[in-house]
Scaffold this motif. Structure first.
Motif, PDB file in Angstrom:
ATOM      1  N   GLY A 266      56.237  12.482  89.934  1.00 63.83           N
ATOM      2  CA  GLY A 266      57.291  12.193  90.898  1.00 63.83           C
ATOM      3  C   GLY A 266      58.367  11.270  90.392  1.00 63.83           C
ATOM      4  N   GLY A 267      58.177  10.679  89.196  1.00 65.59           N
ATOM      5  CA  GLY A 267      59.205   9.832  88.615  1.00 65.59           C
ATOM      6  C   GLY A 267      59.335   8.482  89.292  1.00 65.59           C
ATOM      7  N   ASP A 268      60.424   7.807  88.982  1.00 71.01           N
ATOM      8  CA  ASP A 268      60.670   6.467  89.503  1.00 71.01           C
ATOM      9  C   ASP A 268      60.928   6.519  91.007  1.00 71.01           C
ATOM     10  OD1 ASP A 268      61.167   3.736  89.561  1.00 71.01           O
ATOM     11  OD2 ASP A 268      63.306   4.026  89.223  1.00 71.01           O
ATOM     12  N   ARG A 269      60.229   5.664  91.764  1.00 73.67           N
ATOM     13  CA  ARG A 269      60.351   5.644  93.219  1.00 73.67           C
ATOM     14  C   ARG A 269      60.969   4.342  93.706  1.00 73.67           C
ATOM     15  NH1 ARG A 269      55.448   5.034  94.952  1.00 73.67           N
ATOM     16  NH2 ARG A 269      55.874   5.704  97.064  1.00 73.67           N
ATOM     17  N   SER A 270      61.636   3.618  92.814  1.00 73.16           N
ATOM     18  CA  SER A 270      62.185   2.324  93.203  1.00 73.16           C
ATOM     19  C   SER A 270      63.275   2.463  94.260  1.00 73.16           C
ATOM     20  CB  SER A 270      62.747   1.601  91.973  1.00 73.16           C
ATOM     21  OG  SER A 270      61.744   1.349  91.028  1.00 73.16           O
ATOM     22  N   VAL A 271      64.182   3.418  94.067  1.00 72.91           N
ATOM     23  CA  VAL A 271      65.272   3.629  95.019  1.00 72.91           C
ATOM     24  C   VAL A 271      65.086   5.011  95.630  1.00 72.91           C
ATOM     25  CG1 VAL A 271      67.759   3.644  95.372  1.00 72.91           C
ATOM     26  CG2 VAL A 271      66.770   2.204  93.580  1.00 72.91           C
ATOM     27  N   VAL A 272      64.840   5.054  96.935  1.00 72.51           N
ATOM     28  CA  VAL A 272      64.592   6.318  97.630  1.00 72.51           C
ATOM     29  C   VAL A 272      65.438   6.362  98.898  1.00 72.51           C
ATOM     30  CG1 VAL A 272      62.256   6.601  96.719  1.00 72.51           C
ATOM     31  CG2 VAL A 272      62.603   5.317  98.832  1.00 72.51           C
ATOM     32  N   GLY A 273      65.456   7.526  99.531  1.00 73.46           N
ATOM     33  CA  GLY A 273      66.314   7.717 100.691  1.00 73.46           C
ATOM     34  C   GLY A 273      66.069   6.719 101.797  1.00 73.46           C
ATOM     35  N   ASP A 274      64.811   6.403 102.064  1.00 73.22           N
ATOM     36  CA  ASP A 274      64.450   5.418 103.083  1.00 73.22           C
ATOM     37  C   ASP A 274      63.177   4.738 102.608  1.00 73.22           C
ATOM     38  OD1 ASP A 274      64.494   3.962 105.422  1.00 73.22           O
ATOM     39  OD2 ASP A 274      63.562   5.521 106.644  1.00 73.22           O
ATOM     40  N   GLY A 275      63.242   3.438 102.354  1.00 79.73           N
ATOM     41  CA  GLY A 275      62.074   2.720 101.857  1.00 79.73           C
ATOM     42  C   GLY A 275      62.200   2.294 100.409  1.00 79.73           C
ATOM     43  N   THR A 276      63.384   1.829 100.009  1.00 79.92           N
ATOM     44  CA  THR A 276      63.599   1.346  98.644  1.00 79.92           C
ATOM     45  C   THR A 276      62.782   0.087  98.390  1.00 79.92           C
ATOM     46  OG1 THR A 276      65.794   2.292  98.348  1.00 79.92           O
ATOM     47  CG2 THR A 276      65.328   0.263  97.146  1.00 79.92           C
ATOM     48  N   TYR A 277      62.216   0.009  97.189  1.00 73.13           N
ATOM     49  CA  TYR A 277      61.498  -1.188  96.746  1.00 73.13           C
ATOM     50  C   TYR A 277      61.830  -1.385  95.272  1.00 73.13           C
ATOM     51  CZ  TYR A 277      57.595  -4.148  95.237  1.00 73.13           C
ATOM     52  OH  TYR A 277      56.833  -5.150  94.680  1.00 73.13           O
ATOM     53  N   LEU A 278      62.746  -2.301  94.989  1.00 71.20           N
ATOM     54  CA  LEU A 278      63.269  -2.522  93.644  1.00 71.20           C
ATOM     55  C   LEU A 278      62.959  -3.954  93.241  1.00 71.20           C
ATOM     56  CD1 LEU A 278      65.060  -1.212  91.384  1.00 71.20           C
ATOM     57  CD2 LEU A 278      67.020  -2.277  92.522  1.00 71.20           C
ATOM     58  N   THR A 279      62.388  -4.139  92.047  1.00 68.61           N
ATOM     59  CA  THR A 279      61.996  -5.476  91.609  1.00 68.61           C
ATOM     60  C   THR A 279      62.851  -5.944  90.438  1.00 68.61           C
ATOM     61  OG1 THR A 279      60.349  -4.751  89.982  1.00 68.61           O
ATOM     62  CG2 THR A 279      59.626  -4.931  92.279  1.00 68.61           C
ATOM     63  N   SER A 280      62.855  -7.251  90.239  1.00 74.25           N
ATOM     64  CA  SER A 280      63.605  -7.825  89.121  1.00 74.25           C
ATOM     65  C   SER A 280      63.054  -7.351  87.791  1.00 74.25           C
ATOM     66  CB  SER A 280      63.548  -9.352  89.190  1.00 74.25           C
ATOM     67  OG  SER A 280      62.201  -9.812  89.175  1.00 74.25           O
TER      68      SER A 280
END
Length: 727
Positions: A266-280
């Protein structure tokens, strides 16, 4: 076409039924375990595609595209098999497959006719195009690498740059960044300035910076000057900028997060349509050499020709690396951005929500950003704003979370000092991440399936929601206030201490009985992990990466110290480690605990944390005799032993014996608990009880590490033969 149809097609193509069965079994294995046998590319595993977690936030668009693309490819493959198998199936006497192919190829033009040949060519062309496009998406666009290629990359990185490990490098002290999230495109652009300072006592002649190779690097300068040299393969950039002790510099960067190609995971899921979770850790460049890139496995290191890793960790910096944050986050219309720090300003620009978060005091240099169509829930508690950002349909457990969070602030703040931030935020993130919750300074990322959707209505179950909230809040002290030095024992100081904080909060919410059940689960977790672990077990204070030790065994040890020293004494010792001026080590922890412990308890502190000591505790017999005054004489025959590596150790300790009116394995609370001094071997304890017990248990609150507690409970009035302890 189903998998069954593919198996039938294989049987038609293979002349021998048993060979066909073997081919079908091989296909089934490749579908489930293909990656483990070398079939890592998704085009080598039939019908393989990403798992789309059930989530109210909806699936990742990139994962959906990968799933649809791969399934379309495999549908074409299956369709081709469905057409080819009947045509190539043997008819009459045995014909080799090669002969059947030649014969059918000669016959097909006449059978198909001109129109049929054109249609067949069109279908074949479409299949070739689909296969080529799938190959491009899964290999080139997705930058596919085999596990062996990744290992080779790590080994080459270490060979090229390990000389920088331990060299003086500037430390980050402040980050100002703008994070533009575009959830609808699954992209993000991050531009910022990281201010660094040379805290070393010697000059630094070259500043090395690492940028993750899966980022789009738009710009990178140090005090406005581009790198003197760059190594794109490893993301290493060298700046010829001399920094004298105390000098500062500004590292400006601009990077992009992009989703490319198709992947089976499924690849990187950091930025998604609803429910983004991006870390430093995903987007901010790091200064210096990254030892986390090194090959860890000793066998792989030998195979790749790398030297053994040093057992001694590098000398840590005496002062913990901390920095201030100034983050401006923008996101899609209708969504709410969440990050650590004070919310200084929020506004809408071009229809996009913006928010600025600032930390006044320096914090641990890690942070997370969440964005979704949240519903905000908040309470004001003793000067702290506690917020929960949840999916609009996931509010059922929010009151319990808020109560657990405020109780944690009260209990842990009273024990270890005031909570260090004006705000505590809990943000729900989609299911599918490999954690239940993760603590950043002032922000907890909590997955929907392991907290927001947990059913708390079963009274017989542990309060998992409060337990997890308490654990992550405890990290605001352990990990984000008391910061470890680096090396063996770090996770003991961070995770085991958070487990103790978890116990304190559960004790305040539900009493000692719930804590005993919680610690019993952790004890069993240790026993299961110990049975499966390879190699010798390290002492708890030297643990590196064994969750069954720092979670399971550590929880039992801290509960034992709670009983041995008393809660007030233990908390006072731990509070002395809450220092922001320096890092702490397992030796610092030991000195603090031993200084608070009475002399007779200090040896046990070392036994439990610096050695691998196990207990064998059992109730051999329990009898009850009524007294003339209406009370009862309870005689309990106990067996007790201690071992280390199979070797017997002397035992002379005070243990607890609980009296019950029902079987405690069913969750009943003790009628009374008595302290009994026991020695190695058999001890008979004489107890006077106000009530007649039906069952007797030794160590009812699970304060000793006994991996086989099956003999710890016995009915009164009956003698039982003790089972043989496990080796």
């Amino acid at each position: 076409m189903t998998k069954r149809d593919v198996l039938v097609a294989l049987q038609a193509l293979v002349p021998n039924r048993y060979v066909g069965l073997l081919a079908g079994a091989a296909l089934a294995v490749s579908m489930r375990r293909g990656a483990s046998i070398g079939l890592e590319h998704p085009m080598l595993r039939f019908a393989d595609g990403p798992v789309l977690p059930a989530s109210a936030f909806g699936p990742s668009a990139h994962a959906v595209a990968s799933f649809v693309g791969l399934m379309a490819f495999w549908a074409i493959v299956a369709g081709a098999l469905a057409v080819a198998a009947p045509a190539l199936a043997p008819r009459g006497p045995y014909e080799p497959l090669r002969q059947r192919v030649r014969q059918r190829v000669r016959q097909w033009p006449a059978r198909l006719g001109v129109g049929g040949r054109r249609r067949a060519l069109a279908v074949a062309g479409a299949a070739v195009v689909a296969g080529g496009w799938t190959l491009f998406q899964t290999t080139i666009a997705a930058d596919f690498e085999t596990a062996e290629a990744q290992l080779a990359w790590r080994a080459d990185y270490e060979r090229a740059y390990a000389r920088l490990d331990g060299a003086p490098e500037p430390r980050p002290v402040a980050l100002a960044a703008t994070v533009d999230l575009r959830p609808e495109a699954q992209e993000a652009d991050v531009a910022g300035t990281l201010r660094v300072v040379n805290r070393a006592a010697v000059p630094i002649d070259t500043v090395w910076v690492t940028v993750r190779r899966d980022l789009d690097l738009g710009a990178l300068t140090l005090d406005g000057v581009a790198p003197a040299r760059s190594d794109a393969r490893f993301g290493m950039h060298a700046f010829a900028r001399a920094l004298a002790p105390g000098d500062t510099a500004a590292l400006a960067f601009r990077v992009g997060v992009r989703s490319r190609g198709w992947s089976a995971d499924g690849g990187d899921r950091s930025v998604v349509g609803d429910g983004t979770y991006l870390t430093s850790m995903r987007v901010v460049p790091e200064v210096g050499y990254l030892s986390s890139y090194e090959v860890e496995d000793a066998r792989e290191r030998r195979r790749l020709g790398l030297p053994p890793k040093s057992e001694a960790p590098p000398e840590p910096a005496p002062v913990a690396t901390v920095m201030t944050l100034d983050l401006t986050v923008s996101t899609a219309p209708g969504q709410t951005p969440v990050a650590p720090g004070d919310l200084r300003q929020s506004w809408t620009e071009d229809g996009r929500p913006h928010a600025r978060f600032v930390t006044e005091a320096p914090v641990t240099p890690v942070f997370g950003i969440a964005s979704a169509r949240y519903e905000r829930h908040a309470v004001e508690h003793e000067g702290v704003t506690v917020e929960v950002y949840a999916h609009p349909d996931h509010g059922a457990n929010v009151p319990r979370m808020l109560h657990a969070a405020t109780t944690s602030l009260d209990v842990l703040g009273a024990a270890w000092g005031p909570y260090p931030h004006p705000t505590l935020r809990i943000a729900e993130v989609p299911a599918g991440w490999r954690f239940a919750a993760f603590a950043f300074p002032g922000l907890i990322a909590f997955t929907e399936d392991r907290g927001f959707l947990t059913d708390p209505s079963d009274a017989d179950r542990l309060d998992l929601i409060s337990r997890r909230v308490a654990h992550e809040v405890a990290h605001q002290w352990w990990g984000h206030t008391a910061r470890p030095t680096g090396g063996p024992g770090d996770v003991f100081l961070v995770e085991t201490m958070a487990k103790y904080g978890e116990q304190k909060v559960i004790r305040a919410l539900h009493g000692e009985g719930q804590v005993a059940r919680l610690v019993a689960y952790d004890r069993d977790r240790y026993a299961w992990g110990r049975a499966e672990a390879a190699g010798p077990e390290p002492p708890l204070a030297a643990v590196v990466d064994q969750p069954h030790l720092y979670y399971g065994k550590g929880a039992v040890v801290m509960n034992g110290l709670h009983g041995l020293l008393g809660e007030g004494t233990l908390d006072q010792a731990l509070a002395s480690l809450m220092r922001t001026d320096r890092r702490i080590s397992p030796d610092d922890w030991r000195e603090a605990i031993r200084a608070a412990a009475p002399p007779e308890a200090r040896a046990l502190v070392d036994d439990w944390t610096r050695r691998v000591v196990l207990y064998e505790l059992a109730v051999e017999r329990a009898t009850v005799v009524p007294r003339a005054d209406g009370r009862f004489d309870v005689s309990v025959a106990l067996h007790a032993a201690r071992t280390e590596g199979g070797r017997s150790l002397p035992l002379h300790e005070v243990l607890e014996v609980g009296l019950y009116d029902a079987d405690p394995t069913g969750g009943s609370a003790p009628l009374a608990v008595h302290a009994v001094r026991v020695r190695t071997g058999s001890t008979v304890a004489q107890i006077v009880s106000d009530v007649r017990p039906a069952f007797v248990a030794v160590d009812p609150f699970v304060r000793r590490v006994d991996v086989d507690p099956s003999d710890q409970v016995a009915p009164s009035g009956r003698e039982r033969r003790r089972s043989t302890p496990c080796a």
